[in-house]
Design an enzyme around this catalytic site. Structure first.
Site, mmCIF file in Angstrom:
data_model
loop_
_atom_site.group_PDB
_atom_site.id
_atom_site.type_symbol
_atom_site.label_atom_id
_atom_site.label_comp_id
_atom_site.label_asym_id
_atom_site.label_seq_id
_atom_site.Cartn_x
_atom_site.Cartn_y
_atom_site.Cartn_z
ATOM 1 N N SER A 206 0.829 -1.205 0.000
ATOM 2 C CA SER A 206 0.000 0.000 0.000
ATOM 3 C C SER A 206 0.865 1.257 0.000
ATOM 4 O O SER A 206 0.543 2.232 -0.680
ATOM 5 C CB SER A 206 -0.931 0.004 1.216
ATOM 6 O OG SER A 206 -0.209 -0.198 2.410
ATOM 7 N N ASN B 156 2.088 1.679 -3.687
ATOM 8 C CA ASN B 156 1.161 1.651 -4.818
ATOM 9 C C ASN B 156 -0.181 2.334 -4.604
ATOM 10 O O ASN B 156 -0.842 2.692 -5.577
ATOM 11 C CB ASN B 156 0.901 0.198 -5.233
ATOM 12 C CG ASN B 156 2.171 -0.517 -5.650
ATOM 13 O OD1 ASN B 156 2.867 -0.072 -6.544
ATOM 14 N ND2 ASN B 156 2.477 -1.617 -4.993
ATOM 15 N N TYR B 157 -0.606 2.519 -3.356
ATOM 16 C CA TYR B 157 -1.954 3.033 -3.128
ATOM 17 C C TYR B 157 -2.010 4.304 -2.299
ATOM 18 O O TYR B 157 -3.052 4.953 -2.254
ATOM 19 C CB TYR B 157 -2.812 1.961 -2.446
ATOM 20 C CG TYR B 157 -3.099 0.782 -3.338
ATOM 21 C CD1 TYR B 157 -4.039 0.855 -4.358
ATOM 22 C CD2 TYR B 157 -2.409 -0.421 -3.186
ATOM 23 C CE1 TYR B 157 -4.295 -0.228 -5.192
ATOM 24 C CE2 TYR B 157 -2.655 -1.504 -4.009
ATOM 25 C CZ TYR B 157 -3.602 -1.397 -5.007
ATOM 26 O OH TYR B 157 -3.839 -2.467 -5.831
ATOM 27 N N LEU B 158 -0.935 4.645 -1.616
ATOM 28 C CA LEU B 158 -0.939 5.810 -0.732
ATOM 29 C C LEU B 158 -0.227 6.982 -1.386
ATOM 30 O O LEU B 158 0.943 6.879 -1.753
ATOM 31 C CB LEU B 158 -0.261 5.466 0.602
ATOM 32 C CG LEU B 158 -0.897 4.320 1.391
ATOM 33 C CD1 LEU B 158 -0.114 4.057 2.660
ATOM 34 C CD2 LEU B 158 -2.350 4.623 1.707
#
Length: 741
Positions: free
Chosen positions: A695, A698-700
């Site tokens: 995360s 890639n997502y934060l």
């Protein structure tokens, strides 16, 4: 009495409770997903008192008179591990009792210690000292000498090293391509100039030595080069459980026979009769040899690898030198896959230059293929970011050679991804109202789309892509859920309308969750499941393409994946606000950050298996904590004695006052180190089965973390390592402390 004071002092130092991650709501549609199971660090007085009584050993000695160097001064450069082992062997000198009116003004350079035990006679003291001398002589004879210490660096050397480090960092910053400060190209154009040397191909197969043989049905058999290479792939994996799996063995044997000559195929009919023992032993010998390489051999290998990196690992992008990420083409081998993949064991064939498409600019020099070969095709497409591509034979997927994560092309893509997710914030309420309204629709496709969006938004589920049945592992996303993957409960654990999910997600990681939903969703699911078999699709009127097409009509660039990025980033920001405290020390702040990150990992189902060395690692850390507690108890004892001596002198002795200050600093240092290690132990335990890295990378949105570091006065190095700082250089440079996602 002295013991009780020591323990109470320690309790006071650690009395602050660390914040616990609330079992509150996620940032999804209705935010009741995450039931946090994280355990906060418990530093209550009761718990600490119990721990202290069990583990903190109050020293039996008190310092009576301290000279230039004391016990704690000698220890301040030692590691905690050294302290635990060396403490027992330190020799304490007994001295004659001082007069009752206080210690002498003349300060001895040695420790003068009196014991809490009754005075011993001269004979007993002589016997004890004789025993110590004998033990010391025995150790000396047995060669029990401490390892020679490395020579300490001078102040000038330390300063010089610091200057060089700062200078190197400044040069890196000066040479960094600050592409985020330049104007963007028009839509679709990724670069104007691209030049590189093509991919690096693995070396050709070298046949087995003459003394290593393959046996079939107990008889020695010489294989053709192609068949021998594939046999080696299997032999290398004999220690792995894969080679015991039926599917793996069947797929391997089928593909292996394709590489055999007709004569070999007529003989080799049964894999169970094949003996790869000698080939496996040769492989193990090579592995051990690599482990036991000399320093010179390792250096030679390192230099050879560096030459490959220098030749193939960089390209010129718009006249700037950029690092290529995966410039090496994967060597041939046996496909493993994730989980119980139906194609495990199949042969990944060797990629030849004739399989590879090269992409570069028209005015650039075209890379030279290996001698005797040619490229499949040469393109000049500046609307794509890949340098070379080919199609692999197992699943027919296209593989690419791309630039490194810290390159302009990757950085721009990340930036755009997070900016689209930020745009969703401004219209997410309207989108939620839309799909909640669609739950009443009489059209089945509209209602299925609404329920799927509800789950994607609320649970951060992946959308899922269409796959050919039996060709890949049985993993699903939201749109490809089957009836067997969910169970409906009218009542469960005190909640109404509960949906129980149980399926394999990406990389064959199990997703299991029990989620209370609104009644409209529950009723719709009941209707979707009517008259269907367990293997039937839950959303039989919906697929990912239709879903994303609908989302893009609501907001340009919006896809199901954007919801996942948005909910992950907004969850991090909300959790950081709730958990962070500016008055905490750095260790406590980092624990708060990791707990916020962990909330995101739970939301996104980023799991991992506990490391094999976890238990041993925790045991080692606990041993360090115990040793540090003993060191703290001793430091407090020394401080107490120093204060007493200073008070007896009427606080007029400058040396004694300076000593008290040193002792205070030593106690504070020990308390800080102890708290840091206890926080670390809690953090490790909570992260045992959660993968935080996925995360974070890639997502934060990295700007959330950068702004938090600036507000909390935490060095960015504590959050991102060097590689990650290079990847997010754009965010670190442009983000102010008032950034809001």
């Amino acid at each position: 009495m002295g013991r009780e004071k020591c323990v109470k002092g320690e309790e006071k130092a650690k009395g602050r409770k660390l914040k616990k991650l609330d079992g509150g709501e996620s940032a999804g549609a209705f935010g009741d997903l995450i039931n946090h199971s994280t355990k906060p660090i418990k530093l209550t007085e009761e718990a600490n008192n119990e721990k202290s009584q069990k583990k903190v050993k109050t020293p039996k000695t008190e310092i009576q008179q301290v000279g230039i160097s004391s016990f704690s001064d000698a220890l301040k450069e030692e590691s905690v591990e050294d302290f635990a082992t060396k403490k027992k062997s330190l020799k304490r000198k007994r001295v004659k009792d001082e007069p009752k009116d206080g210690p002498s003004l003349s300060v001895s350079p040695r420790l003068k210690i009196k014991t809490d035990q009754p005075d011993e006679s001269e004979e007993e003291a002589h016997e004890r000292n004789s025993k110590k001398r004998i033990e010391k002589s025995i150790k000396k004879e047995e060669g029990d000498h401490p390892l020679p210490k490395k020579p300490k660096r001078t102040k000038e050397e330390i300063e010089e090293a610091k200057k060089l480090k700062i200078q190197k960092k400044e040069e890196e910053e000066k040479n960094r391509w600050r592409w985020w400060e330049e104007e963007k190209y028009e839509d679709g154009v990724k670069w104007k100039s691209l030049e590189h040397n093509g991919p690096y191909f693995p070396p050709e197969y070298q046949p087995l030595p003459d003394d290593v043989h393959f046996y079939y049905d107990g008889k020695k058999m010489k294989l053709s080069v192609a068949a021998e290479e594939v046999a080696l792939f299997f032999a290398q994996m004999l220690d792995h459980e894969y080679t015991t799996k039926k599917v793996f063995r069947e797929n391997f044997f089928k593909d292996w026979r394709k590489e055999m000559t007709p004569e070999e195929r007529s003989v080799i009919q049964d894999l169970n009769k094949c003996d790869f023992g000698e080939i496996h032993a040769m492989h193990k010998t090579k592995v051990e040899a690599r482990k036991n390489m000399t320093k010179e051999e390792k250096q030679t290998l390192k230099e050879a690898n560096q030459k490959i990196v220098d030749q193939y690992g960089y390209c010129l992008l718009d006249h700037h030198k950029e690092r290529i990420g995966n410039f090496k083409i994967e060597p041939p081998g046996l496909f493993r896959g994730r989980g119980e993949h139906p194609k495990q064991g199949m042969l990944k064939k060797r990629i030849q230059p004739e399989d590879v498409i090269i992409n570069c600019s028209k005015d650039a020099r075209i890379p030279d293929p290996p001698p005797g070969h040619h490229w499949k095709e040469v393109r000049h497409d500046n609307t794509v970011t890949w340098l070379a591509s080919w199609t692999e034979n197992i699943q027919g997927s296209i593989k690419y050679i791309m630039l490194n994560a810290n390159s302009k092309l990757k950085g721009e893509k990340d930036w755009e991804k997070y900016e689209i997710a930020r745009k969703l914030k401004s219209c997410v309420d309207d989108i939620r109202n839309t799909y909640l309204g669609d739950l009443k629709s009489r059209e089945m496709v509209t209602r299925q789309r609404a329920v799927a969006l509800y789950f994607i938004d609320k649970l951060a589920l992946r959308a899922g892509n269409e796959k050919e049945e039996g060709e890949t592992a049985d993993t699903v996303g939201c749109c490809s859920l089957r009836v067997e993957h969910i169970t409906l409960h009218e009542q469960l654990d005190g909640n109404k309308c509960v949906v129980e999910f149980d399926f394999l997600g990406k990389d064959s990681i199990r997703y299991y969750n029990k989620v209370p939903v609104i009644s409209k969703v529950f009723k719709s699911l009941k209707r979707f499941m009517d008259n269907k078999e367990p293997g039937d699709e839950l959303f039989d009127r919906l697929n990912t393409s239709l879903l994303n097409k609908h989302l893009s009509s609501l907001m340009p660039g919006l896809t199901a994946k954007v919801f996942r990025t948005y909910n992950a980033s907004i969850t991090l920001q909300q959790q950081l606000k709730e958990l962070s405290n500016k008055s905490d020390n750095v260790a406590e702040k980092l624990l708060s950050y990791n707990r916020a990150n962990r909330a995101v990992a739970i939301l996104c189902n980023h799991q991992r298996a506990p490391p094999k060395t976890f238990e041993q690692s925790m045991a080692n850390l606990q041993a360090k904590i115990d040793a540090r507690k003993e060191q703290l108890a001793l430091a407090k004892s020394e401080l107490k004695q120093a204060k007493k001596e200073a008070k007896d002198k009427g606080n007029s002795d400058i040396k004694l006052q300076a000593l008290v200050e040193r002792k205070k600093a030593a106690v504070k240092r020990c308390e800080e180190h102890l708290l840091k290690m206890e926080v670390q132990a809690t953090d490790r335990e909570e992260n045992k089965q959660i993968a935080l890295g996925t995360s974070k990378l890639n997502y934060l949105d990295p700007r959330i973390s950068v702004a938090w570091c600036k507000n909390m006065e935490v060095p960015i190095e504590k959050i991102y390592n060097k590689t990650q700082r290079e990847k997010f250089a754009w965010a670190i440079d442009m983000t102010e402390d008032d950034f809001e996602f």
